[in-house]
Design an enzyme around this catalytic site. Structure first.
Site, short mmCIF file in Angstrom:
data_model
loop_
_atom_site.label_atom_id
_atom_site.label_comp_id
_atom_site.label_asym_id
_atom_site.label_seq_id
_atom_site.Cartn_x
_atom_site.Cartn_y
_atom_site.Cartn_z
N ASN A 35 0.87 -1.18 0.00
CA ASN A 35 0.00 0.00 0.00
C ASN A 35 0.91 1.24 0.00
O ASN A 35 0.85 2.10 0.87
CB ASN A 35 -0.95 -0.01 1.22
CG ASN A 35 -2.05 1.02 1.05
OD1 ASN A 35 -2.22 1.92 1.85
ND2 ASN A 35 -2.79 0.92 -0.03
N HIS A 37 3.25 4.47 -0.38
CA HIS A 37 3.00 5.91 -0.36
C HIS A 37 4.35 6.64 -0.39
O HIS A 37 5.42 6.01 -0.45
CB HIS A 37 2.15 6.30 0.86
CG HIS A 37 2.68 5.81 2.19
ND1 HIS A 37 3.90 6.18 2.69
CD2 HIS A 37 2.14 4.95 3.10
CE1 HIS A 37 4.09 5.62 3.86
NE2 HIS A 37 3.05 4.84 4.14
N HIS A 40 7.25 5.46 1.89
CA HIS A 40 8.00 4.29 1.38
C HIS A 40 8.95 4.72 0.25
O HIS A 40 10.10 4.28 0.20
CB HIS A 40 7.03 3.24 0.85
CG HIS A 40 6.08 2.67 1.85
ND1 HIS A 40 4.72 2.73 1.71
CD2 HIS A 40 6.29 2.02 3.03
CE1 HIS A 40 4.12 2.13 2.73
NE2 HIS A 40 5.06 1.70 3.55
N GLN A 64 3.21 -9.97 13.34
CA GLN A 64 3.33 -8.70 14.06
C GLN A 64 1.96 -8.08 14.35
O GLN A 64 1.89 -7.02 14.97
CB GLN A 64 4.21 -7.72 13.29
CG GLN A 64 3.59 -7.14 12.02
CD GLN A 64 4.62 -6.35 11.24
OE1 GLN A 64 5.55 -6.91 10.67
NE2 GLN A 64 4.47 -5.04 11.22
N ASP A 156 8.54 4.99 12.43
CA ASP A 156 8.36 3.89 13.40
C ASP A 156 9.64 3.82 14.23
O ASP A 156 10.46 2.92 14.07
CB ASP A 156 8.10 2.58 12.65
CG ASP A 156 6.82 2.66 11.84
OD1 ASP A 156 5.76 2.37 12.39
OD2 ASP A 156 6.87 3.06 10.65
N VAL A 182 7.87 11.34 6.33
CA VAL A 182 7.23 12.16 5.29
C VAL A 182 5.81 12.47 5.77
O VAL A 182 5.09 11.58 6.23
CB VAL A 182 7.22 11.42 3.94
CG1 VAL A 182 6.52 12.25 2.87
CG2 VAL A 182 8.65 11.09 3.51
N SER A 192 -0.31 4.08 5.78
CA SER A 192 -1.35 3.29 5.12
C SER A 192 -2.63 3.30 5.95
O SER A 192 -3.74 3.22 5.40
CB SER A 192 -0.88 1.85 4.95
OG SER A 192 0.33 1.82 4.23
P1 AMP Z 1 5.06 -0.20 6.66
O1 AMP Z 1 4.71 -0.53 5.24
O2 AMP Z 1 4.07 0.71 7.33
O3 AMP Z 1 5.41 -1.42 7.46
O4 AMP Z 1 6.39 0.66 6.60
C1 AMP Z 1 7.53 0.23 5.91
C2 AMP Z 1 8.66 1.18 6.17
O5 AMP Z 1 8.28 2.50 5.76
C3 AMP Z 1 9.04 1.29 7.66
O6 AMP Z 1 10.46 1.37 7.77
C4 AMP Z 1 8.36 2.58 8.08
O7 AMP Z 1 9.02 3.21 9.16
C5 AMP Z 1 8.49 3.41 6.82
N1 AMP Z 1 7.48 4.47 6.76
C6 AMP Z 1 6.14 4.34 6.93
N2 AMP Z 1 5.54 5.55 6.85
C7 AMP Z 1 6.52 6.46 6.63
C8 AMP Z 1 6.54 7.88 6.47
N3 AMP Z 1 5.43 8.62 6.51
N4 AMP Z 1 7.74 8.48 6.26
C9 AMP Z 1 8.89 7.75 6.22
N5 AMP Z 1 8.93 6.40 6.36
C10 AMP Z 1 7.76 5.77 6.57
#
Ligand code: AMP
Length: 293
Positions: A35, A37, A40, A64, A156, A182, A192
């Site tokens: 998903n 954005h 990522h 998780q 995170d 971001v 997401s």
């Molecule tokens: P996720 O898909 O939510 O598990 O996130 C995958 C990676 O993207 C993790 O390392 C998150 O910390 C990073 N991430 C998620 N949202 C953001 C954001 N808004 N800005 C920067 N990194 C992000």
């Protein structure tokens, strides 16, 4: 526009990485749950600036998600993600494994990682086992891909600190680097899970970032009564209809409880709150806050 390879098994990704390495190329891994954005994509850009090849993984990791969480509902948008990645460029391969590639003996028999006490604080206090699941999947992905560099988001932050610890404690041969959060123009950290918000909730969600800024500005101005600041921030969240899980000031290096003598540049404020169906998290390092914008 460059079409990334779609790799769906562990052996496919191992072959691709072996071929790159044979040519002396370095490899970065950006793990995600899809998903995709701009958050990522910012990590992929960071990875592309530091390694010759970038693998982005997309895997919604069941271990998780805690009982009662949104594992079933988590948005799975592979066709759109492939288009987003192609348009962005800079990503050489999307690794989209099946459960059998990540947990070859099934979830019941899987080796589990038990993370230290920090994993049960902050977000871990209300999500028991969450960070054990995160550590398990990251270790599995690292073993499959064997990258030189692992790129994670500071959005995170507790996850980042725990994975840095996992890598150091197990002497894993990978470097970890991180990218900044971001945000939407109104300050809301992109996630997401923001799509679970109704229009009305979305309009209220930026208060999470605003409350952290207000707390940070008070600390920068010399306030050291962290408990009071945390309570005030929680009240501000409640006044906007958010249900705070925690707001805490911690030491940025290791997320230990802060000492009064610590300088603001060594501190970070972290928060989590429920808003409708979404659980939102955010953090703000005071170094970031003090930097000229
Ligand atoms: P996720 O898909 O939510 O598990 O996130 C995958 C990676 O993207 C993790 O390392 C998150 O910390 C990073 N991430 C998620 N949202 C953001 C954001 N808004 N800005 C920067 N990194 C992000």
């Amino acid at each position: 526009m460059s079409e990334p390879a779609l790799l769906q098994t562990a052996s496919q990704v191992r072959d691709a990485v072996r071929a790159w390495r044979g040519r002396g190329e370095s490899v970065a891994l950006v793990p995600t749950m899809g998903n995709l954005h701009d958050g990522h994509l910012s990590l992929a850009a960071l990875a592309a600036g530091s390694a010759d090849r970038v693998v982005m993984s997309i895997y919604v990791n069941p271990t998780q998600f805690v009982e009662g969480e949104d594992f079933g509902a988590y948005p799975r948008t592979l066709a759109r993600d492939r288009a987003v990645v192609s348009a962005a460029g800079g990503i050489d391969a999307l690794f989209v494994p099946d459960e059998a590639d990540v947990y070859p003996f099934g979830l019941q028999r899987a080796v589990k990682i038990s993370m230290p006490a920090l994993s049960r604080e902050l977000c871990g206090a209300s999500r028991p086992g969450h960070f054990d699941g995160v550590a398990s999947v990251v270790l599995r992905l690292l073993n499959i891909v064997a990258p030189d560099l692992l790129v994670l988001g500071r959005k995170d932050y507790q996850q980042l600190k725990l994975i840095e610890f996992l890598v150091a404690d197990l002497s894993l041969a990978v470097r970890v680097s991180s990218g900044p959060t971001v945000r939407e123009p109104d300050g809301l950290a992109i996630s997401s899970r923001n799509q679970y918000l109704t229009d009305d909730e979305r309009a209220r969600a930026p208060v999470l970032h605003a409350a952290l800024r207000e707390l940070g500005e008070a600390v920068l101005a010399g306030e050291r009564r962290f408990e009071d600041l945390q309570r005030q921030a929680c009240e501000r969240l409640r006044a906007s209809g958010l249900e705070p899980d925690y707001v805490e000031v911690r030491s940025a290096a290791d997320l230990a409880k802060p000492a009064e003598a610590q300088s603001p540049s060594e501190l970070i404020a972290l928060a989590a709150a429920k808003l409708g169906k979404a659980r939102l998290i955010d953090n703000l390092s005071f170094e970031e806050l003090a930097a000229p914008r």
